[in-house]
Design an enzyme around this catalytic site. Structure first.
Site, mmCIF file in Angstrom:
data_model
loop_
_atom_site.group_PDB
_atom_site.id
_atom_site.type_symbol
_atom_site.label_atom_id
_atom_site.label_comp_id
_atom_site.label_asym_id
_atom_site.label_seq_id
_atom_site.Cartn_x
_atom_site.Cartn_y
_atom_site.Cartn_z
ATOM 1 N N LEU A 108 1.084 -1.207 -0.172
ATOM 2 C CA LEU A 108 0.061 -0.076 -0.055
ATOM 3 C C LEU A 108 0.865 1.215 0.009
ATOM 4 O O LEU A 108 1.889 1.134 0.736
ATOM 5 C CB LEU A 108 -0.994 0.015 1.170
ATOM 6 N N ASP A 109 0.546 2.340 -0.657
ATOM 7 C CA ASP A 109 1.524 3.419 -0.899
ATOM 8 C C ASP A 109 1.364 4.153 0.344
ATOM 9 O O ASP A 109 0.392 4.019 1.201
ATOM 10 C CB ASP A 109 1.304 4.257 -2.123
ATOM 11 N N ALA A 110 2.323 5.098 0.729
ATOM 12 C CA ALA A 110 2.550 5.864 2.007
ATOM 13 C C ALA A 110 1.093 6.377 2.324
ATOM 14 O O ALA A 110 0.701 6.252 3.773
ATOM 15 C CB ALA A 110 3.755 6.567 2.084
ATOM 16 N N THR A 112 -1.830 5.536 2.035
ATOM 17 C CA THR A 112 -2.892 4.900 1.813
ATOM 18 C C THR A 112 -2.954 4.072 3.446
ATOM 19 O O THR A 112 -2.015 3.615 3.492
ATOM 20 C CB THR A 112 -3.160 3.698 0.647
#
EC number: 5.4.99.22
Length: 321
Positions: A108-110, A112
């Site tokens: 998951l990106d930072a 999210t």
């Protein structure tokens, strides 16, 4: 034995195939004293394999119980084991284990938050992440701007992104006020920032994104941000059968549904919450660690809107049954 090196190492519990391929490309893996190359096959059971100079076992983890954690990732944490800038990572709060390590199932990106699975089984992680498995991921997304029926139709039918066609399997309106609207959306692959890019293709900005489901595994409402819980045998075997791996026969959890067990579960939950608070306080007080821990939300409030569609705006597509 004649198998690709990354497959053998994944089965032995040293990471997912994707992680191990990256290590091989970086020249950090050797076989019998020679730097390994991607695609190399391991022909000898007695070969000496090293990762970063340390000898590692290539024996399959047949006798090791497969474990899976559900982690509530807060915004701001990175999906990496080590960050050279000292920022927080998703591995910082996971429980320590001997003889193995936690492997993240995707990323998951930072910015999210939400459900992120970890397992000790590299082959399970690799299969779950592979696009051919079409495992559903569901997100709660808040967008900023006008969302028309035409935009929703485009997102369901599919749009061309820079890395190919992409679409939402399902879109369900969950409420909103003014120009802020909330939706549940479902995708069945894990391309980088796919949910955000799909909305951006329609001129709509994502202001908050949270994963709430992976396959049939939901983010537990009682789990605090930065907290984790171990999946029971039924849930573990659901994931294994989903990707055609043999089921496990036992788990490290005691699943007896008696009063003593429930008391232990409550105690464990309280310990997790206290550990999360201590970790956040320690991070805030440590020089060089950037960012504050996200503010805690009050429990509840989201799920009640899940099956209701606001009167002022209707999605053009009904959710699947």
């Amino acid at each position: 034995m004649s198998e690709k090196l990354q497959k053998v190492l994944a089965r032995a519990g040293h990471g997912s195939r994707r992680e191990l391929e990256a290590l091989i490309r970086a020249g950090r893996v050797s076989v019998n004293g020679k730097v390994a190359v991607l695609g190399e096959r391991l022909e000898d059971d007695n070969a000496v394999v090293r990762i970063d100079g340390h000898v590692v076992s290539v024996k399959a983890q047949e006798e090791v119980i497969c474990r899976v954690l559900a982690y509530y990732k807060p915004e701001g944490e990175l999906c990496t084991r080590h960050d050279p800038e000292g920022r927080r990572t998703v591995f910082d709060r996971l429980p320590k284990i001997r003889g193995s390590r936690w492997i993240s199932v995707g990323r998951l990106d930072a910015n999210t938050s939400g459900l992120l699975l970890f397992t000790t089984d590299g082959e399970l992680a690799n299969r779950l992440m592979h696009p051919s498995r079409q495992v559903e991921r569901e997100y709660l997304v808040r967008v900023f701007g006008d969302v028309t029926e035409e935009k929703v139709r485009n997102l369901v039918r599919g749009v061309q992104l820079e890395d190919g066609m992409a679409r939402f399997e399902d879109v369900m309106y969950a409420g909103g006020e003014g120009i802020n609207h909330t939706f549940y959306v479902v995708i069945n692959e894990g391309r980088n920032r796919e949910v955000r890019r799909l909305w951006e293709s329609q001129g709509t900005t994502v202001s908050r994104l949270k994963r709430v489901r992976y396959g049939d595994i939901f983010l537990d409402k009682k789990l605090p941000r930065g907290g984790w819980m171990e999946l029971d045998l039924k849930q573990v075997n659901y994931l294994r059968e989903l990707v055609e791996l043999r089921p496990e026969k036992e788990t490290v959890l005691n699943m007896a549904p008696d009063a003593a067990t429930r008391k232990r579960e409550r105690t464990r939950s309280q310990k997790i919450r206290r550990a999360v608070r201590r970790h956040e306080e320690r991070i805030s007080a440590t020089p060089g660690r950037s960012g504050k821990a996200p503010a805690r939300r009050k429990p509840g409030g989201e799920s009640s809107t899940r099956n209701k569609v606001a009167n002022q705006q209707q999605s053009s597509r009904k959710p699947r049954g």
